[in-house]
Design an enzyme around this catalytic site. Structure first.
Site, short mmCIF file in Angstrom:
data_model
loop_
_atom_site.label_atom_id
_atom_site.label_comp_id
_atom_site.label_asym_id
_atom_site.label_seq_id
_atom_site.Cartn_x
_atom_site.Cartn_y
_atom_site.Cartn_z
N ARG A 149 17.29 35.92 40.62
CA ARG A 149 16.57 36.63 41.38
C ARG A 149 15.46 37.55 40.86
O ARG A 149 14.60 38.25 41.20
CB ARG A 149 17.59 37.61 42.08
CG ARG A 149 18.43 36.88 43.19
CD ARG A 149 19.64 37.72 43.86
NE ARG A 149 20.61 38.36 42.71
CZ ARG A 149 21.49 37.45 42.66
NH1 ARG A 149 22.02 36.25 43.18
NH2 ARG A 149 22.54 38.10 41.53
N GLU B 197 32.95 40.03 31.11
CA GLU B 197 34.29 40.67 31.15
C GLU B 197 35.31 39.68 30.75
O GLU B 197 35.95 40.13 30.11
CB GLU B 197 34.55 41.08 32.72
CG GLU B 197 35.54 42.22 32.81
CD GLU B 197 35.90 42.79 34.11
OE1 GLU B 197 35.01 42.59 34.97
OE2 GLU B 197 37.00 43.37 34.37
P1 AMP Z 1 25.30 42.75 34.36
O1 AMP Z 1 24.78 41.85 33.35
O2 AMP Z 1 26.84 43.23 34.52
O3 AMP Z 1 24.22 44.22 34.60
O4 AMP Z 1 24.90 42.00 35.83
C1 AMP Z 1 23.46 41.81 36.10
C2 AMP Z 1 23.43 40.39 36.65
O5 AMP Z 1 24.38 40.12 37.40
C3 AMP Z 1 22.13 40.38 37.35
O6 AMP Z 1 21.38 39.40 37.43
C4 AMP Z 1 22.46 40.49 38.81
O7 AMP Z 1 21.79 39.80 39.86
C5 AMP Z 1 24.05 39.93 38.95
N1 AMP Z 1 24.86 41.00 39.61
C6 AMP Z 1 25.82 41.65 39.00
N2 AMP Z 1 26.78 42.48 39.91
C7 AMP Z 1 26.06 42.03 41.06
C8 AMP Z 1 26.41 42.45 42.61
N3 AMP Z 1 27.37 43.30 42.64
N4 AMP Z 1 25.63 42.10 43.36
C9 AMP Z 1 24.59 41.27 43.17
N5 AMP Z 1 24.37 40.79 41.77
C10 AMP Z 1 25.06 41.17 40.71
#
Ligand code: AMP
Length: 180
Positions: free
Chosen positions: A68, A105
């Site tokens: 995305r 996680e």
């Molecule tokens: P993080 O590494 O935990 O910050 O997660 C970010 C990545 O995971 C991004 O590329 C987001 O597109 C995806 N992501 C994480 N949580 C969500 C969520 N609740 N809804 C949609 N995409 C998410």
């Protein structure tokens, strides 16, 4: 742009983000941006609002994170007069890559960038749709810096403020259109 008008645009954008409970795994509420992307006027508003804080920052390249981050990052690059650089899942980029493994996680994930994607010291903006725990954005910044470019900041459509993403990004400049 008047503050009120910007608020109305933010609300219209938020109304087109669909919460999908228990996707991709139980307990996760997935923020689905496909209804937003399908609306021409709101999609254009997103790019304008995401680009606004970085105008005048002389961004040479926007780095978008698969997948995305590609959809938002490429029009952001055009809006800022910058180039676009993809950061991808392993095995997708054809030339010489740098890879970084980072902790999730449960388990680990990896991302790659072409080693020659950016000039040394290039002013780079990292773009993704969601900042959640910050692992993806942090790994992307480390990859970009590892090939010698300079991360000016990170832009997101939304930040999930109930998760520690912002704190994890330390002193980096973070901009987002929405927070949840
Ligand atoms: P993080 O590494 O935990 O910050 O997660 C970010 C990545 O995971 C991004 O590329 C987001 O597109 C995806 N992501 C994480 N949580 C969500 C969520 N609740 N809804 C949609 N995409 C998410």
């Amino acid at each position: 742009m008047a503050e009120q008008q910007t608020d109305a645009r933010r609300k219209a954008i938020a109304a087109l983000i669909r919460d999908v409970p228990d996707f991709p795994t139980p307990g996760i509420v997935f923020k689905d941006i496909t209804p937003l992307l399908a609306d021409a006027a709101r999609f254009a508003d997103v790019i304008e609002l995401m680009a606004a804080p970085w105008r005048g920052e002389r961004i040479a390249q926007v780095v978008g994170v698969e997948s995305r981050g590609f959809i938002l990052g490429a029009p952001m690059a055009l809006a800022l007069g910058a180039g676009f650089v993809p950061v991808r899942k392993p095995g997708k980029l054809p030339s010489r890559t740098s890879r970084l493994e980072y902790a999730l996680e449960y388990g680990t994930d990896s991302l790659e960038i072409h080693q020659d994607a950016c000039e040394q010291g290039a002013r780079v903006l990292v773009i993704d749709d969601v900042l959640a725990t910050g692992g993806t954005a942090q790994a992307t910044c480390a990859l970009v810096e590892g090939i010698g470019a300079d991360v000016v900041g990170c832009g997101f459509l939304m930040v999930l403020d109930f998760l520690p993403g912002r704190q994890r990004m330390g002193g980096r400049r973070i901009e987002s259109v929405l927070s949840f």
